[in-house]
Design a protein around this motif. Sequence first.
Motif: not given
Length: 121
Positions: A80-90, A50-52, A73-78
């Motif tokens: 919104f505060g999700f800074v602890f992981q990289l997102y992989h794939g589509p 849940a990004l927002t 996707a990683t930049a989008l998540a970051r």
Amino acid sequence: MSPSPTALLLTCTGALAEIDLPFGRDGRSSADRSAVLRATLRCERFDVVALTTQWDIWIDDDGLHNHPVNAAATALARRFGFVFQLYHGPVLLTGGPDAEGNTLPLLKEQVLGLLRTLQDI
């Protein structure tokens, strides 16, 4: 882009594509939605973040092992505060949940907001 896609696919190259994700209308079940999610994300198991309250991001649960990093996707998540992981794939972007926790389709305003946010990152 059509007036209101139900979901947006964000690929590892940063490309966006409209996806018709079943949301229980026209007799389509959650099994139908799961099948579309698995095919779209090219995975067996998926999860949602849940990004927002307005946007969810669906990911390959084993993406770290199956796909390259999705920088957008990683930049989008970051953002919104999700800074602890990289997102992989589509990844698949949808509306947030309703009061019962059911996934909602994107509204036109949400699509425009996502596009603005992605342009800023």
